[in-house]
Design a protein around this motif. Structure first.
Motif, PDB file in Angstrom:
ATOM      1  N   LEU A  69      42.723  42.182  46.453  1.00 12.93           N
ATOM      2  CA  LEU A  69      41.526  41.265  46.521  1.00 12.93           C
ATOM      3  C   LEU A  69      40.849  39.834  46.496  1.00 12.93           C
ATOM      4  CD1 LEU A  69      40.982  42.813  42.887  1.00 12.93           C
ATOM      5  CD2 LEU A  69      39.619  43.250  44.744  1.00 12.93           C
ATOM      6  N   PHE A 124      38.914  38.275  49.036  1.00 11.37           N
ATOM      7  CA  PHE A 124      38.244  37.314  49.204  1.00 11.37           C
ATOM      8  C   PHE A 124      38.159  36.309  50.705  1.00 11.37           C
ATOM      9  CE2 PHE A 124      37.468  38.826  44.681  1.00 11.37           C
ATOM     10  CZ  PHE A 124      36.040  38.867  45.029  1.00 11.37           C
ATOM     11  N   ARG A 153      34.257  45.762  38.906  1.00 12.65           N
ATOM     12  CA  ARG A 153      35.235  45.605  38.952  1.00 12.65           C
ATOM     13  C   ARG A 153      35.693  44.545  39.855  1.00 12.65           C
ATOM     14  NH1 ARG A 153      39.731  46.339  36.723  1.00 12.65           N
ATOM     15  NH2 ARG A 153      42.281  45.810  37.854  1.00 12.65           N
ATOM     16  N   PHE A 154      35.337  43.885  40.954  1.00 14.27           N
ATOM     17  CA  PHE A 154      35.301  42.513  41.836  1.00 14.27           C
ATOM     18  C   PHE A 154      34.569  41.604  40.644  1.00 14.27           C
ATOM     19  CE2 PHE A 154      36.076  42.839  46.509  1.00 14.27           C
ATOM     20  CZ  PHE A 154      37.151  44.104  46.191  1.00 14.27           C
ATOM     21  N   ILE A 181      36.678  40.991  38.045  1.00 15.22           N
ATOM     22  CA  ILE A 181      37.574  40.100  38.364  1.00 15.22           C
ATOM     23  C   ILE A 181      37.122  38.606  38.732  1.00 15.22           C
ATOM     24  CG2 ILE A 181      39.207  39.886  39.823  1.00 15.22           C
ATOM     25  CD1 ILE A 181      39.695  42.652  39.810  1.00 15.22           C
ATOM     26  N   ILE A 182      36.481  38.019  39.523  1.00 18.85           N
ATOM     27  CA  ILE A 182      35.572  37.369  39.933  1.00 18.85           C
ATOM     28  C   ILE A 182      35.656  36.122  38.327  1.00 18.85           C
ATOM     29  CG2 ILE A 182      33.985  35.609  41.129  1.00 18.85           C
ATOM     30  CD1 ILE A 182      33.173  38.312  43.020  1.00 18.85           C
TER      31      ILE A 182
END
Lengths: 532, 332
Positions: A333, A337, B6-7, B10-11
């Protein structure tokens, strides 16, 4: 200007904040505020000790050796896939980028298993009673070998682009007056010399600031001295001053690279309308196939087979997955990003560069490439100084700091790739887009971005892969409670769990390749084929 | 959609900052050994533990640098160091805050700072790892001073004395023998072709592989090799002489820590007998500092070992001169 000023200013602000703010802070801290004289902290003078000169010399030798070998590997490879009609050409054209997915430390682990004093090869040779441990990778030549096979794709990428851009008319004319050999040496090579030099400079800089490979191979190099000053002597000022010769050398090389390339495109992802082959049949084909196969064998096939062998069985993979699933998810992730952030900022910066002219363009171009010169450890220290403040806790205390770090470290490459792509888009296309829409985002979205697809894709994948493999930057700024997969790998390496380390590496490769493959398929599905 | 959700989750969690019910610990003890202990604390108290583990690549000093760099605005609450030298440097630099834990009462005084800036627990010892295929049992050296003999020329390996426990060991020799004798010893080792490598694990690996016959390292590194059934033996050196260097783990509270209460609770837990016992039973083979703590038989008791008789503060006092000399001598 199609992109609004506020967006361009914001992008430059982010870039300067991420890269130049930490570095400036370090430089200011290294200056004595009372006398405004730089205090070297190295025995009270500016000069390096004899040992330090010797280490600097060894680092230069290492980088020069790696560059030389990478050129020997990368230039012929590019020539073979572009100028010889070999069987399986498209396979070789795709596979040479694969080593970029295998981080140098991973290559080191693999080749150490094979070529170490007590490695597989020596054991076989000793069993056959041919000689007594003739190979040992733990030396300068070993580091040269690993770095060259890790970084040669940069050279192939640039040289291949040079060959694509070359007007084949010159080569055809040369063929009329002689054979392919003359055409190659008197026409082709001189015309792609800038790409060869620029590629070599990239590899030199990557190699001279690399800490991981020499460290694992027990080769003492100059960056270790910087590390010692900071980590053992707690002398930050001396560490910064020791980095100066390295920074100067790299800055000069970057300037030389830009000067050599002038307005030439560093990378070209277009497909030639009609590929030009100097050699179509005969022995040249066999030589080319053998050569390219050998390079792929060494840089891709052997490392993967070795990792599979080292992993042992599925149980190790399962164990590795249980031990690192969270870190893998976090790393993936984070890298996604980071790649999105870097590519977005790099796109706006590259776009603004294409709209700038004169000396300002030269300066900005240089400024965007200078971060290559900064050793990651210095960047880490600078980032702590700048971002570890009560008001920026939300950055420093979260993985955002890692994204800032990767942005600072990796943006030069993304800018270079995207800028090269933008250079290949005729301005008339943009003007035509403006006739259809008044909105800048529509023109960018409909005209520019689709045509820039392959450049954006490569920039994304490279930044993603390098972020996923990063250790140098993240080591000092890893937020509490988080952990990237390279850190897990290094921890287990220390613990001596070879099979788990190999399993981690394999999983990392699998995810990297899956994302690369997925993005490429998606790109093809939406039928964006770049400039053709 | 699930992936997207989910992304986003998490952010959002990334953007979050410190909470009251959490504690941030920086630890240089190998993650495989320290993580289970921290997880047990988390389960028991409900306090979330956020840890930063050190990596071999940073030579067990990366966290110290980070703590120094973060001094003006600390992020960590607790520093759990797998050795003592750097803890003493941090005390000197004003990074630590005093805290005398009730759990430390039974720990011998020599393993505690008089002002409460650090407390020692569960120790490792500096030992020699010997390849039993290359060195006959009768020839096994009993003292580190034996290694300057010509028969060991080019057969001994040691970590770089600027990092990790090797640097603490060298500083201890400076403190115990006096600077001149320590310098002579190191110079003799250098002349005798001691191989300098990056760390203890490399020393261990080289001896295990048979590239070198004898190596300087710590008990946990040798034990992991013995457990993996490698042909190596562990020697506690100088049992009839100056003694082996005992290197306790140390735990300290960080000055101006953001979660003081949780930090103190974690220190209390780390100094408990339960943790000392768990570390003794783990593969890190740590020696409990309290005699009555449960331990496996292969872990020696503190009283059965002849350890170097020195005040740990004197190690910190000699660290700089030991660094400077080692750097000059072993720089290649």
């Amino acid at each position: 200007m199609l992109i609004p000023k506020w967006l361009t200013i914001t992008a430059w602000f982010i870039f300067l904040g991420a890269v130049y703010w930490p570095i400036s802070r370090l430089i200011f801290d290294a200056i004595d505020p009372n006398t405004f004289l730089i205090n070297s902290g190295i025995s009270g003078n500016f000069f390096l000790s004899e040992n330090q000169y010797s280490l600097l010399g060894r680092s230069v030798k290492l980088a020069a050796g790696a560059t030389g070998l990478a050129l020997v590997i990368g230039v012929p490879y590019a020539f073979f896939v572009q100028r010889i009609r070999i069987w399986g050409r498209w396979v070789f054209q795709s596979l040479y980028l694969f080593p970029l997915l295998i981080p140098p430390y991973m290559q080191t682990i693999v080749w150490s298993e094979i070529f170490a004093h007590e490695g597989w090869l020596n054991r076989i040779i000793m069993r056959l009673h041919i000689a007594n441990s003739p190979f040992d990778i733990h030396n300068l030549m070993g580091a040269v070998f690993v770095l060259a096979f890790s970084y040669f794709p940069f050279i192939t990428l640039l040289v291949e682009s040079g060959l694509k851009n070359l007007d084949s008319g010159y080569e055809e004319m040369a063929l009329l007056h002689g054979n392919w050999f003359k055409s190659l040496f008197f026409v082709t090579l001189p015309m792609i010399a800038p790409q060869v030099i620029a590629g070599g400079i990239f590899v030199f800089i990557f190699s001279i600031i690399d800490f991981g490979v020499p460290d694992l191979l027990r080769v003492k190099v100059y960056p270790v001295e910087i590390f010692i000053e900071y980590s053992a002597m707690y002398n930050e000022r001396a560490a910064i001053m020791l980095a100066v010769p390295l920074l100067l050398l790299n800055s000069l090389l970057i300037a030389a690279g830009l000067w050599v390339m002038k307005d030439k495109s560093f990378i070209n992802f277009s497909r030639s309308q009609k590929p030009f082959f100097l050699i179509k049949t005969g022995a040249g084909n066999i030589v080319a196939i053998c050569y390219c196969s050998l390079i792929i064998l060494i840089s891709v096939v052997v490392p993967i087979i070795c990792l599979v062998y080292m992993t042992g069985d599925l149980h190790s993979l399962e164990k590795a997955w249980i031990a690192s699933a969270n870190s893998i998810e976090f790393s993936l992730l984070l890298s996604i990003f980071a790649a999105l952030a870097v590519v977005s900022v790099a796109f706006i910066l590259a776009y603004s560069l294409t709209k700038t002219t004169g000396k300002l363009k030269l300066i900005l171009d240089y400024l965007t490439q200078l971060p290559f010169a900064v050793p990651p450890i210095l960047l880490g220290i600078g980032l702590i100084k700048v971002w570890n403040q009560p008001v920026t806790d939300w950055v420093y205390g979260s993985p955002t700091i890692l994204i800032v770090g990767y942005l600072a470290h990796l943006i030069p490459f993304a800018i270079r790739v995207i800028y090269s792509g933008l250079q290949q888009i005729p301005s008339a296309f943009e003007e035509a887009g403006l006739l259809a829409s008044n909105h800048w985002w529509s023109v960018q979205g409909i005209v520019i971005l689709p045509m820039l697809g392959s450049s954006l894709l490569v920039a994304f994948v490279v930044v993603f892969s390098l972020s996923l493999a990063d250790l140098g930057t993240s080591l000092l700024i890893m937020p509490a409670g988080s952990e990237t997969i390279p850190i897990v790998i290094y921890n287990y390496l220390h613990y001596g769990a070879t099979s788990l380390v190999a399993a981690f590496c394999l999983m990392l490769l699998f995810f990297q390749y899956s994302i690369w493959f997925g993005l490429t398929r998606l790109y093809k599905r939406v039928n964006v084929s770049g400039l053709t | 959609m699930k992936i997207l959700a989910r992304f986003l989750l998490i952010i959002c969690s990334w953007a979050g900052t410190a909470h009251a019910d959490e504690v941030v610990v920086y630890t240089s003890l190998d993650q495989v050994f320290s993580e289970p202990v921290l997880q047990a604390f988390e389960r028991r108290t409900g306090i979330k533990v956020k840890a930063v583990y050190d990596v071999e690549a940073s030579k067990t000093t990366g966290l110290v640098n980070r703590l120094i760099a973060e001094k003006s605005h600390p992020n960590a609450d607790v520093f759990w160091n797998s050795e003592i030298g750097r803890t003493l440097i941090l005390k000197r630099m004003g990074v630590l805050s005093p805290y005398v834990s009730p759990s430390s009462t039974a720990i011998p005084a020599r393993f505690k700072d008089v002002d409460g800036y650090w407390t020692g627990f569960a120790a490792r010892a500096r030992v020699l790892i010997v390849n039993t295929q290359l060195v006959d049992n009768s020839e096994t050296p009993k003292s580190i001073f034996d290694l300057t003999q010509s028969k060991w020329h080019g057969k001994v390996v040691m970590g770089y004395p600027l990092f990790g426990t090797t640097s603490t060991h060298v500083a201890a020799l400076f403190a115990l023998l006096g600077e001149d004798k320590a310098k002579n010893y190191l110079s003799d080792m250098y002349k005798n072709g001691v191989q300098i490598v990056d760390g203890n694990s490399v020393s261990r690996d080289m001896v295990v592989a048979g590239s070198e016959a004898i190596g300087f390292t710590d008990t946990d590194d040798v034990y992991s090799a013995i457990k993996a059934k490698k042909n190596v033996a562990m020697v506690y050196p100088d049992q009839d002489g100056i003694g082996s260097l005992l290197i306790p783990n140390t735990v300290s509270l960080i000055s101006n820590a953001p979660h003081l209460d949780a930090g103190r609770q974690l220190i209390d837990y780390l100094l408990s007998e339960e943790v000392e016992s768990a570390l003794a039973f783990s593969e890190s083979m740590q020696i409990p500092l309290r005699e009555h703590v449960k331990k496996p038989e292969y872990v020696p008791s503190l009283s059965s070992l002849h350890t170097m008789n020195l005040d740990y503060q004197s190690i910190a006092d000699r660290m700089e001169s030991a660094f400077i000399f080692s750097r000059q001598l072993f720089s290649r």
